[in-house]
Design a protein around this motif. Structure first.
Motif, PDB file in Angstrom:
ATOM      1  N   PHE A 160       0.844  -1.199   0.000  1.00 27.67           N
ATOM      2  CA  PHE A 160       0.000   0.000   0.000  1.00 27.67           C
ATOM      3  C   PHE A 160       0.887   1.259   0.000  1.00 27.67           C
ATOM      4  CE2 PHE A 160      -1.969   3.556   2.121  1.00 27.67           C
ATOM      5  CZ  PHE A 160      -3.171   3.666   1.442  1.00 27.67           C
ATOM      6  N   ALA A 161       1.886   1.269   0.859  1.00 33.28           N
ATOM      7  CA  ALA A 161       2.767   2.448   0.950  1.00 33.28           C
ATOM      8  C   ALA A 161       3.433   2.722  -0.396  1.00 33.28           C
ATOM      9  CB  ALA A 161       3.815   2.254   2.046  1.00 33.28           C
ATOM     10  N   GLN A 162       3.728   1.647  -1.154  1.00 32.59           N
ATOM     11  CA  GLN A 162       4.343   1.828  -2.478  1.00 32.59           C
ATOM     12  C   GLN A 162       3.388   2.580  -3.410  1.00 32.59           C
ATOM     13  OE1 GLN A 162       7.611   0.858  -3.421  1.00 32.59           O
ATOM     14  NE2 GLN A 162       7.016   2.366  -4.964  1.00 32.59           N
ATOM     15  N   GLU A 163       2.133   2.138  -3.430  1.00 30.59           N
ATOM     16  CA  GLU A 163       1.161   2.848  -4.288  1.00 30.59           C
ATOM     17  C   GLU A 163       1.003   4.289  -3.820  1.00 30.59           C
ATOM     18  OE1 GLU A 163      -2.627   1.020  -4.947  1.00 30.59           O
ATOM     19  OE2 GLU A 163      -1.717  -0.845  -5.655  1.00 30.59           O
ATOM     20  N   TRP A 164       0.970   4.463  -2.527  1.00 29.29           N
ATOM     21  CA  TRP A 164       0.757   5.787  -1.943  1.00 29.29           C
ATOM     22  C   TRP A 164       1.872   6.753  -2.371  1.00 29.29           C
ATOM     23  CZ3 TRP A 164       2.906   9.288   1.472  1.00 29.29           C
ATOM     24  CH2 TRP A 164       2.026  10.154   2.123  1.00 29.29           C
ATOM     25  N   ILE A 165       3.123   6.311  -2.243  1.00 33.34           N
ATOM     26  CA  ILE A 165       4.221   7.231  -2.599  1.00 33.34           C
ATOM     27  C   ILE A 165       4.291   7.411  -4.116  1.00 33.34           C
ATOM     28  CG2 ILE A 165       6.099   5.474  -2.536  1.00 33.34           C
ATOM     29  CD1 ILE A 165       6.331   9.185  -1.480  1.00 33.34           C
ATOM     30  N   ASP A 166       3.930   6.372  -4.876  1.00 30.25           N
ATOM     31  CA  ASP A 166       3.882   6.541  -6.346  1.00 30.25           C
ATOM     32  C   ASP A 166       2.863   7.629  -6.707  1.00 30.25           C
ATOM     33  OD1 ASP A 166       5.752   4.561  -6.753  1.00 30.25           O
ATOM     34  OD2 ASP A 166       4.288   2.999  -7.256  1.00 30.25           O
ATOM     35  N   ALA A 167       1.708   7.590  -6.039  1.00 33.86           N
ATOM     36  CA  ALA A 167       0.665   8.586  -6.336  1.00 33.86           C
ATOM     37  C   ALA A 167       1.136   9.989  -5.935  1.00 33.86           C
ATOM     38  CB  ALA A 167      -0.625   8.222  -5.604  1.00 33.86           C
ATOM     39  N   VAL A 168       1.779  10.087  -4.779  1.00 29.65           N
ATOM     40  CA  VAL A 168       2.285  11.399  -4.326  1.00 29.65           C
ATOM     41  C   VAL A 168       3.302  11.935  -5.334  1.00 29.65           C
ATOM     42  CG1 VAL A 168       3.708  12.550  -2.557  1.00 29.65           C
ATOM     43  CG2 VAL A 168       1.831  11.039  -1.860  1.00 29.65           C
ATOM     44  N   LYS A 169       4.234  11.082  -5.758  1.00 29.43           N
ATOM     45  CA  LYS A 169       5.280  11.549  -6.679  1.00 29.43           C
ATOM     46  C   LYS A 169       4.679  11.949  -8.032  1.00 29.43           C
ATOM     47  CE  LYS A 169       9.443   9.291  -4.855  1.00 29.43           C
ATOM     48  NZ  LYS A 169      10.388   8.180  -5.020  1.00 29.43           N
ATOM     49  N   ARG A 170       3.660  11.199  -8.478  1.00 31.19           N
ATOM     50  CA  ARG A 170       3.033  11.590  -9.755  1.00 31.19           C
ATOM     51  C   ARG A 170       2.316  12.933  -9.617  1.00 31.19           C
ATOM     52  NH1 ARG A 170       0.077   6.698 -12.785  1.00 31.19           N
ATOM     53  NH2 ARG A 170      -0.332   8.337 -14.317  1.00 31.19           N
ATOM     54  N   LEU A 187      -7.591   6.479  -8.535  1.00 37.48           N
ATOM     55  CA  LEU A 187      -7.739   7.936  -8.567  1.00 37.48           C
ATOM     56  C   LEU A 187      -7.995   8.356 -10.011  1.00 37.48           C
ATOM     57  CD1 LEU A 187      -4.457   8.584  -6.499  1.00 37.48           C
ATOM     58  CD2 LEU A 187      -6.747   8.216  -5.580  1.00 37.48           C
ATOM     59  N   HIS A 188      -8.861   9.347 -10.175  1.00 37.08           N
ATOM     60  CA  HIS A 188      -9.234   9.745 -11.539  1.00 37.08           C
ATOM     61  C   HIS A 188      -9.014  11.234 -11.769  1.00 37.08           C
ATOM     62  CE1 HIS A 188     -10.964   5.817 -12.011  1.00 37.08           C
ATOM     63  NE2 HIS A 188     -11.586   5.991 -10.854  1.00 37.08           N
ATOM     64  N   GLY A 189      -8.451  11.549 -12.928  1.00 36.15           N
ATOM     65  CA  GLY A 189      -8.290  12.949 -13.342  1.00 36.15           C
ATOM     66  C   GLY A 189      -7.523  13.783 -12.335  1.00 36.15           C
ATOM     67  N   VAL A 190      -6.378  13.242 -11.883  1.00 37.09           N
ATOM     68  CA  VAL A 190      -5.630  13.948 -10.825  1.00 37.09           C
ATOM     69  C   VAL A 190      -4.883  15.156 -11.406  1.00 37.09           C
ATOM     70  CG1 VAL A 190      -3.835  13.765  -9.069  1.00 37.09           C
ATOM     71  CG2 VAL A 190      -5.338  11.805  -9.529  1.00 37.09           C
ATOM     72  N   ARG A 191      -5.117  16.277 -10.797  1.00 30.82           N
ATOM     73  CA  ARG A 191      -4.451  17.518 -11.210  1.00 30.82           C
ATOM     74  C   ARG A 191      -3.999  18.215  -9.933  1.00 30.82           C
ATOM     75  NH1 ARG A 191      -8.105  21.646 -14.532  1.00 30.82           N
ATOM     76  NH2 ARG A 191      -8.454  19.784 -15.782  1.00 30.82           N
TER      77      ARG A 191
END
Ligand SMILES: Cc1cc2nc3c(=O)[nH]c(=O)nc-3n(C[C@H](O)[C@H](O)[C@H](O)COP(=O)(O)O)c2cc1C
Length: 378
Positions: A160-170, A187-191
């Motif tokens: 989970f933490a891996q996905e979380w930090i990937d999302a933060v970095k993106r 997550l959809h349409g992240v801006r």
């Protein structure tokens, strides 16, 4: 001090040339890192934290690392019963300082990653590139219950933490309106604008103690904090461990720095330091709090023979609840810290029974000795 620039390299160097970085650990929590009943124990009040950050910056220290803690451990003092939330704490300190790096510590499962990414960017702009992020995957079940969040089993926590930090970095990166379809996060349409300060990103650290935790740090972090007692073994053993960690990171095409933690009691003479250590850490230990912490790690008188339990709790208290005690006169403390630097350790986060009372003497006496050893700029 280097001029504030916009390079990742300077950010990772905390904008200075000190070979051995020194920071303060746990000042946002009552009693800091000392489960002691002595009346001078750390308050963690906001005025004290603010005074401390300014003092640390003026004395040339490099960073402040708070502890993400939500609930006290009990005992006579309710150790960590009062804590200031770390990201807002960092925002306040960064707004009031100019040079020091301040970390926020987050439990990934407790924060929506896009809100978190935006908070980090906001704090990073306040500090003009001096915010750092400590990611915790989670271990303390009692705390998670308080949020109605179920702790995952250990491997899944890090997945989970891996996905979380990937999302933060993106969210920090240049993509716009992206979708994120993970096993846990959809997550959809992240801006997200603006981006972190100066076209770089916050320094990221993790302090997992298991193989899975270490692998997470190697894949994602700039700094890996170890709490093991490497210092107690030889310089060669510490140097070998640092070299191994760095080699494993390089095999993944990454660079990582190794940091550690400790508790400092520094006094004009060795005897004074040892007397105070015995007084504050052993004779006035808050044993109820120590038992509470050990219970969370499933170490109880019921889970093992009593003599073994008694030894574990003695060792836990004597080792400053997981941070090697640097106890002695300035020569002794500087020599021990110097050995860490010589072993290739990049930095250390230290705690004091009362930070405000003790940091000035430490800085006045120990930092110049480290400078003479070539580990700190003067
Ligand atoms: C320097 C350092 C800082 C840490 N900070 C926190 C923290 O703020 N909050 C927390 O719940 N755990 C904290 N931890 C615990 C680790 O993140 C980690 O969960 C723990 O070492 C267990 O390792 P594992 O996750 O590999 O099982 C810290 C550990 C160290 C050594």
């Amino acid at each position: 001090m280097l001029a504030r620039s916009h390079s990742m390299r300077d950010r990772l160097a905390m904008y200075n040339a000190n070979a051995l970085k020194i920071g303060l650990f746990g000042a946002n929590c009552s009693s800091g890192r000392s489960a002691t009943r002595v009346p001078e124990r750390w308050s963690a009040s906001w005025p004290d934290c603010l005074k401390l950050a300014r003092m640390a910056e003026d004395a040339g220290l490099d960073f402040m690392l708070p502890i993400g803690r939500w609930k006290g451990y009990g005992g006579e003092t309710d150790f960590h019963g009062e804590t200031l939330e770390t990201v807002t704490w960092a925002a306040g300190l960064l707004a009031n300082t100019k040079r020091i790096t301040v970390f926020g510590t987050v439990h990934a499962p407790l924060f929506n990653p896009i809100i978190a990414a935006k908070e980090f960017v906001t704090v990073d702009h306040i500090g003009e590139g001096r915010f750092g992020l400590n990611i915790v995957a989670g271990w303390n079940e009692g705390e998670f219950d308080m949020f109605g969040v179920t702790q995952r089993e250990h491997e899944a926590r890090y997945a989970f933490a891996q996905e979380w930090i990937d999302a933060v970095k993106r969210a920090w990166g240049e993509e716009n309106d992206f979708d994120f379809a993970g096993e846990f996060l959809k997550l959809h349409g992240v801006r997200a604008h603006p981006k972190p300060y100066g076209g770089t990103r916050p320094l990221i650290m993790n302090a997992g103690s298991t193989a899975t935790g270490q692998a997470f740090a190697l894949r994602n972090c700039d700094a890996f904090f170890t709490a093991n007692s490497a210092q107690k073994t030889s310089l060669e053993a510490s140097a070998q461990r640092v070299a191994e960690i760095k080699a494993q990171a390089r095999a993944l095409g990454r660079e990582i720095e190794v940091y550690t933690v400790g508790q400092v009691i520094c006094r004009p003479t060795q005897k004074e330091a040892e007397d105070y250590y015995r007084h504050a850490i052993i004779e006035n230990a808050d044993w109820g709090a120590v038992d509470g912490m050990l219970a969370l790690k499933h170490i109880t008188p019921q889970s093992m023979p009593l003599y073994e339990y008694v030894k574990r709790r003695q060792d836990f208290a004597a080792n400053a609840i997981g941070g090697y005690p640097f106890t002695g006169d300035p020569d002794h403390v500087a020599e021990e810290l110097g050995n860490l630097g010589r072993a290739g350790i990049r930095g250390i986060a230290v705690s004091f029974v009362n930070f405000l009372d003790e940091v000035p003497y430490f800085c006045a006496e120990v930092l110049p000795r480290l400078a003479r050893l070539g580990l700190r700029a003067t």
